[in-house]
Design an enzyme around this catalytic site. Sequence first.
Site, mmCIF file in Angstrom:
data_model
loop_
_atom_site.group_PDB
_atom_site.id
_atom_site.type_symbol
_atom_site.label_atom_id
_atom_site.label_comp_id
_atom_site.label_asym_id
_atom_site.label_seq_id
_atom_site.Cartn_x
_atom_site.Cartn_y
_atom_site.Cartn_z
ATOM 1 N N GLY A 45 -57.662 36.755 -48.323
ATOM 2 C CA GLY A 45 -57.858 35.871 -47.176
ATOM 3 C C GLY A 45 -57.318 34.495 -47.498
ATOM 4 N N GLN A 50 -56.771 25.461 -46.736
ATOM 5 C CA GLN A 50 -56.287 25.702 -48.106
ATOM 6 C C GLN A 50 -54.802 25.396 -48.271
ATOM 7 O OE1 GLN A 50 -58.153 29.855 -48.263
ATOM 8 N NE2 GLN A 50 -58.261 29.164 -50.375
ATOM 9 N N CYS A 88 -61.226 32.737 -55.184
ATOM 10 C CA CYS A 88 -60.650 31.910 -54.129
ATOM 11 C C CYS A 88 -59.318 31.365 -54.639
ATOM 12 C CB CYS A 88 -61.599 30.758 -53.826
ATOM 13 S SG CYS A 88 -61.014 29.637 -52.557
ATOM 14 N N LEU A 89 -58.302 31.392 -53.772
ATOM 15 C CA LEU A 89 -56.988 30.879 -54.186
ATOM 16 C C LEU A 89 -57.043 29.379 -54.482
ATOM 17 C CD1 LEU A 89 -54.618 32.835 -51.760
ATOM 18 C CD2 LEU A 89 -55.096 33.316 -54.163
ATOM 19 N N HIS A 130 -66.521 33.961 -46.227
ATOM 20 C CA HIS A 130 -65.852 33.056 -47.181
ATOM 21 C C HIS A 130 -64.815 32.187 -46.466
ATOM 22 C CE1 HIS A 130 -63.863 32.422 -51.301
ATOM 23 N NE2 HIS A 130 -62.994 31.902 -50.448
ATOM 24 N N GLU A 131 -63.988 32.811 -45.624
ATOM 25 C CA GLU A 131 -62.900 32.064 -44.962
ATOM 26 C C GLU A 131 -63.441 31.129 -43.879
ATOM 27 O OE1 GLU A 131 -60.174 32.064 -46.473
ATOM 28 O OE2 GLU A 131 -60.559 33.838 -47.683
ATOM 29 N N HIS A 134 -64.544 27.970 -45.335
ATOM 30 C CA HIS A 134 -63.450 27.007 -45.573
ATOM 31 C C HIS A 134 -63.228 26.115 -44.353
ATOM 32 C CE1 HIS A 134 -61.784 27.882 -49.499
ATOM 33 N NE2 HIS A 134 -61.630 29.163 -49.244
HETATM 34 ZN ZN ZN Z 1 -61.353 30.629 -50.609
#
Ligand code: ZN
Length: 193
Positions: A45, A50, A88-89, A130-131, A134
């Site tokens: 995701g 991000q 997480c990226l 999670h997304e 963000h």
């Molecule tokens: Zn993340």
Amino acid sequence: MALLDVITYGHPTLRKKAQPYGKNEIDTTFIKDMLETMYVKDGVGLAAPQVNISKQMLVCQDGEKEYILFNPKIIAHSEALYSNYEGCLSLPGLNAKVPRYEKVIVSALNQEGEEIEITAKGMLAVILQHEIDHLNGVLYIDRAELKTLSWTDAEFVAPELRGKMTDIDTLKTIFSEQNKDIKNLQFELIDYQ
Ligand code: ZN
């Protein structure tokens, strides 16, 4: 298509509440770039903040299925919380156990600007929570069981660190060095625990 730069822990955009999308702002080039960036970086995701775009948009994948959502919101959820490891990226090479709802119902606009509803459980429910976090300036480390925070065995993680536990203070040191050219770094956690 273009690979977008993913910003990391400490960058102030990750802590901003993202702005809603207007239907006429939906941009197919940006969608393609977001998808490409997610796949190339091996993520499941990616949320627009991000890539330093403070707008309410996310892409994610669950098995074969791909989701592109604008203005997503959790409109209902199950009660019990279950913990799973998440990464997480924006915190590359790390993971921790995070309690999440098992099932969520999400409303959003799709890429045609139509209202949709997704009923998700298991992995997809975790990814969506999670997304969507963000988009509200929340990171998984705000909700994580921090005693489980550790380095993964990803290739870019130094061999002597792989699989080792770590803590937020160590991450602050590493990411403040990595982000030293960015102003107003924000490392404070939001207390959900
Ligand atoms: Zn993340």
